[in-house]
Structure formats: structure tokens, C-alpha cells
Design a protein around this motif. Sequence first.
Motif: not given
Length: 110
Positions: A1-24
Motif C-alpha cells: 500500500m502506498s502512503r497517502k499525503v491527504g485524503g477526502k476527509y482531511r482535504n475537505q475538513y482540515y481547516d474547519e476542524f482546526f478551528d473547531y479544535l482551537r475553540k473547543r
Amino acid sequence: MSRKVGGKYRNQYYDEFFDYLRKRTDEERGKVGKEPYSDLTIKTYATDTFYLEKHDDRDFGDWLKNDKSMDEAYKCLVKNLYTRKNPEKDAIYYLNCMKMFDDFLKNNQK
């Protein structure tokens, strides 16, 4: 299996999730009189959340479906982290990151 850099979920949600984690985490730490985490710490949490998306071929969303799939995620994490000093403890950390992401998805459904 090749190692992936990102993925569907990471690419779609990373920035919003980062902001959510910051607030939480700021709110949680503020309640107990602690300083906020650094951006680097939040970035680590956000990145580590998607460990299985990067290291396993299963659709990342499948891991989040229910308690049984989260148990399977834990087992897969332990298997992937077997070379570490304490893979069970590390797997719990990654699983907790995934649970925060699951909370994020549930709290941000429109």
C-alpha cells in the motif's frame, strides 16, 4: 500500500476542524485556568486525527459509524503502531482525536 499525503476527509475538513479544535480546547482549558494550546499542538491533533485515512485503505468515514467500527479502528491503529514503545496508549490518543472529529461532524451538520 502506498502512503497517502491527504485524503477526502482531511482535504475537505482540515481547516474547519482546526478551528473547531482551537475553540473547543481553548474553552476546555480556560474552564480549568490553563493557557490555550499552541497552534502547533492544535495542528498536531488535527493532523493525527486522519492517521488511518493516510495509512489504511478503508474509507475514513467507515471508522466513525458506530462503537463497533471505532473498536475496529482501535485494533487497526494498534496493528499499525506495533513498532512503538506503547502502541495501545498511542492508539487511544489517535482514537480520541478521531472521536473529536466525529463530534465536530455531528455538531456541524447543516
